[in-house]
Design a protein around this motif. Structure first.
Motif, PDB file in Angstrom:
ATOM      1  N   ALA A   9       0.830  -1.215   0.000  1.00 57.69           N
ATOM      2  CA  ALA A   9       0.000   0.000   0.000  1.00 57.69           C
ATOM      3  C   ALA A   9       0.860   1.259   0.000  1.00 57.69           C
ATOM      4  O   ALA A   9       0.482   2.279  -0.572  1.00 57.69           O
ATOM      5  N   ILE A  10       2.022   1.174   0.668  1.00 52.68           N
ATOM      6  CA  ILE A  10       2.922   2.346   0.667  1.00 52.68           C
ATOM      7  C   ILE A  10       4.123   2.091  -0.252  1.00 52.68           C
ATOM      8  O   ILE A  10       5.164   2.716  -0.113  1.00 52.68           O
ATOM      9  N   GLY A  11       3.925   1.191  -1.203  1.00 49.14           N
ATOM     10  CA  GLY A  11       4.992   0.813  -2.146  1.00 49.14           C
ATOM     11  C   GLY A  11       5.674   1.992  -2.826  1.00 49.14           C
ATOM     12  O   GLY A  11       6.903   2.074  -2.829  1.00 49.14           O
ATOM     13  N   PRO A  12       4.914   2.922  -3.404  1.00 45.24           N
ATOM     14  CA  PRO A  12       5.568   4.049  -4.093  1.00 45.24           C
ATOM     15  C   PRO A  12       6.444   4.895  -3.164  1.00 45.24           C
ATOM     16  O   PRO A  12       7.514   5.352  -3.563  1.00 45.24           O
ATOM     17  N   PHE A  13       5.987   5.064  -1.894  1.00 42.99           N
ATOM     18  CA  PHE A  13       6.779   5.841  -0.937  1.00 42.99           C
ATOM     19  C   PHE A  13       8.095   5.110  -0.645  1.00 42.99           C
ATOM     20  O   PHE A  13       9.179   5.716  -0.646  1.00 42.99           O
ATOM     21  N   LEU A  14       7.991   3.792  -0.436  1.00 46.14           N
ATOM     22  CA  LEU A  14       9.195   2.995  -0.184  1.00 46.14           C
ATOM     23  C   LEU A  14      10.127   3.029  -1.400  1.00 46.14           C
ATOM     24  O   LEU A  14      11.344   3.118  -1.255  1.00 46.14           O
ATOM     25  N   ILE A  20      14.638   5.901  -5.738  1.00 36.79           N
ATOM     26  CA  ILE A  20      14.767   7.233  -6.356  1.00 36.79           C
ATOM     27  C   ILE A  20      15.788   8.085  -5.590  1.00 36.79           C
ATOM     28  O   ILE A  20      16.612   8.776  -6.191  1.00 36.79           O
ATOM     29  N   ALA A  21      15.763   7.990  -4.245  1.00 35.64           N
ATOM     30  CA  ALA A  21      16.674   8.810  -3.427  1.00 35.64           C
ATOM     31  C   ALA A  21      18.145   8.546  -3.771  1.00 35.64           C
ATOM     32  O   ALA A  21      18.875   9.498  -4.092  1.00 35.64           O
ATOM     33  N   PRO A  22      18.609   7.294  -3.737  1.00 35.83           N
ATOM     34  CA  PRO A  22      20.022   7.093  -4.115  1.00 35.83           C
ATOM     35  C   PRO A  22      20.323   7.418  -5.577  1.00 35.83           C
ATOM     36  O   PRO A  22      21.431   7.845  -5.897  1.00 35.83           O
ATOM     37  N   THR A  57      14.930  13.798   0.062  1.00 32.72           N
ATOM     38  CA  THR A  57      13.830  14.767  -0.008  1.00 32.72           C
ATOM     39  C   THR A  57      13.057  14.595  -1.315  1.00 32.72           C
ATOM     40  O   THR A  57      11.815  14.519  -1.313  1.00 32.72           O
ATOM     41  N   VAL A  58      13.811  14.509  -2.420  1.00 35.64           N
ATOM     42  CA  VAL A  58      13.149  14.366  -3.730  1.00 35.64           C
ATOM     43  C   VAL A  58      12.420  13.017  -3.813  1.00 35.64           C
ATOM     44  O   VAL A  58      11.230  12.945  -4.156  1.00 35.64           O
ATOM     45  N   GLY A  59      13.143  11.930  -3.480  1.00 34.13           N
ATOM     46  CA  GLY A  59      12.553  10.588  -3.567  1.00 34.13           C
ATOM     47  C   GLY A  59      11.375  10.416  -2.628  1.00 34.13           C
ATOM     48  O   GLY A  59      10.332   9.872  -3.018  1.00 34.13           O
ATOM     49  N   GLY A  60      11.540  10.906  -1.396  1.00 30.28           N
ATOM     50  CA  GLY A  60      10.463  10.788  -0.407  1.00 30.28           C
ATOM     51  C   GLY A  60       9.227  11.562  -0.831  1.00 30.28           C
ATOM     52  O   GLY A  60       8.098  11.073  -0.740  1.00 30.28           O
ATOM     53  N   THR A  61       9.460  12.778  -1.341  1.00 32.55           N
ATOM     54  CA  THR A  61       8.324  13.616  -1.763  1.00 32.55           C
ATOM     55  C   THR A  61       7.606  12.986  -2.960  1.00 32.55           C
ATOM     56  O   THR A  61       6.370  12.904  -2.975  1.00 32.55           O
ATOM     57  N   THR A  67       2.027   7.840  -3.708  1.00 26.59           N
ATOM     58  CA  THR A  67       1.218   6.982  -2.839  1.00 26.59           C
ATOM     59  C   THR A  67      -0.157   7.600  -2.619  1.00 26.59           C
ATOM     60  O   THR A  67      -1.187   6.912  -2.675  1.00 26.59           O
ATOM     61  N   ILE A  68      -0.177   8.904  -2.388  1.00 25.18           N
ATOM     62  CA  ILE A  68      -1.453   9.587  -2.112  1.00 25.18           C
ATOM     63  C   ILE A  68      -2.293   9.735  -3.382  1.00 25.18           C
ATOM     64  O   ILE A  68      -3.465   9.392  -3.414  1.00 25.18           O
ATOM     65  N   ALA A  69      -1.643  10.223  -4.452  1.00 26.40           N
ATOM     66  CA  ALA A  69      -2.394  10.504  -5.692  1.00 26.40           C
ATOM     67  C   ALA A  69      -2.647   9.249  -6.531  1.00 26.40           C
ATOM     68  O   ALA A  69      -3.549   9.226  -7.359  1.00 26.40           O
ATOM     69  N   GLY A  70      -1.809   8.242  -6.326  1.00 25.30           N
ATOM     70  CA  GLY A  70      -1.968   7.025  -7.126  1.00 25.30           C
ATOM     71  C   GLY A  70      -1.375   7.144  -8.503  1.00 25.30           C
ATOM     72  O   GLY A  70      -1.611   6.316  -9.375  1.00 25.30           O
TER      73      GLY A  70
END
Lengths: 73, 285
Positions: A9-14, A20-22, A57-61, A67-70
């Protein structure tokens, strides 16, 4: 199974934090982007932000937004 | 010649192209996977530039589905035959790069053959689009977290199947997906994020777009009919047979799925006159 579903469910955030962050951080390192310097009122302010912090910051955002917008785009 | 005679003649021609082991598909499938695997130590060891390896990886991954597809149809070795193990190795190995395990790939693909262009039963129906640009955009947008239409169609289809094979296939899908993202994350946090992105993550996305547009949308467009001779079309390719993976002859594959991919152009030419009489859309090919 419940834990896997919660993770999915939180896959995109992870994905944002884990991949994306590294990617962003290592791109900045390869591009040899130096500290941010802002000139104001005759003074120079130097901000030396670690590339990993920018990446997180970029990857997390991006991941959180996806995750929220889908959607990624 | 009546319908039955036409069909018998068509079958007689088709059988001339079936039966022999397509070694070219074995070499293509295993060779492609080995070449892609070889890029990793070459790039990570500093022996090959990432900027040379990335386009090579993209081409290999884009073309990985075609030999796997022949193996999904047991063309390399039928169950119970001496080469069946090789058939399964080619299918599994070639599909690693696009992260789509053999069992769910085979089950969903066979459903596509049984119910081509059926809105609810064809798992590939999600690739239907009015034109190529819409198909490209739909393929990309279809990978958003909450609008993963094609994967969702696969998951829904497998969940609805009451067999153990379908449950195993669903588990394979889940495990492969988790393994893929774990490997990407481990590589990324070990200092190889850009390498992981350009050797696997990005090539896989390009390949999925290629597969969904060129291998799925193009041969079934407009995907509105469901009869034996009307589910698939032939078309002239402005970019040549190599870039389309010979999918302009896909109509032959839907009629006789055990003809190897590299023989479909010749089989098409041999039975073209019969396909024309059956009312197939041949698109000037």
């Amino acid at each position: 199974m419940l834990m896997i579903r919660a993770l999915l469910a939180i896959g995109p955030f992870l994905f944002g934090l884990a991949f994306i962050a590294p990617v962003v951080a290592q791109c900045l390192q390869r591009a040899q982007i130096g500290p941010l310097i802002i000139h104001h009122a005759g003074l120079a302010f130097s901000f030396s932000i670690p590339t990993l912090a920018i990446g997180l910051t970029v990857g997390g955002t991006m991941g959180l937004a996806a995750t929220i917008a889908g959607r990624w785009l | 010649m009546n319908g039955t005679a036409l069909r018998a003649e068509e079958r007689r021609i088709a059988e001339q192209f079936m039966g022999r082991t397509p070694w070219i598909m074995v070499i293509w499938g295993l060779g492609g996977t080995l070449a892609w695997l070889a890029l990793w130590p070459l790039v990570l060891g500093g022996h090959l530039s990432l900027w040379i390896a990335a386009p090579i990886a993209t081409v290999i991954v884009c073309y990985s589905y075609l030999p796997a597809h022949d193996a999904l149809h047991h063309i390399i070795g039928r169950p119970g035959t001496r080469l069946h193990w090789l058939n399964e190795v080619v299918a599994e190995a070639s599909l690693i790069m696009i992260v789509f395990p053999r069992r769910p790939a085979r089950l969903t693909h066979f459903e596509h053959h049984r119910h081509t262009n059926h809105a609810e039963r064809d798992p590939d129906y999600a690739t239907r689009a009015p034109n190529i640009w819409a198909a490209i955009w739909q393929s990309i947008a279809g990978r958003h977290p909450k609008t993963s239409r094609k994967m969702e169609a696969y998951r829904t289809l497998l969940s609805a199947m009451p067999t153990k094979d379908a449950k195993d296939a669903l588990l394979d899908l889940l495990i492969s997906r988790i393994a893929f993202f774990t490997i990407l994350a481990v590589l990324a946090w070990s200092g190889y994020a850009i390498e992981a992105a350009l050797l696997w993550w990005l090539p896989r996305h390009v390949a999925i777009t290629y597969i969904e547009v060129v291998l799925s949308w193009a041969p079934h467009h407009p995907a509105v009919e469901t009869g034996r001779y009307r589910t698939t079309r032939a078309f002239t390719s402005p970019v040549g047979t190599l870039l389309t993976g010979a999918l302009q002859y896909h109509i032959v594959h839907h009629l006789y799925p055990t003809i190897p991919l590299h023989k479909t152009p010749a089989a098409f030419r041999a039975m073209r006159h019969l396909l024309e009489k059956q009312g197939c859309a041949l698109g000037g090919l």
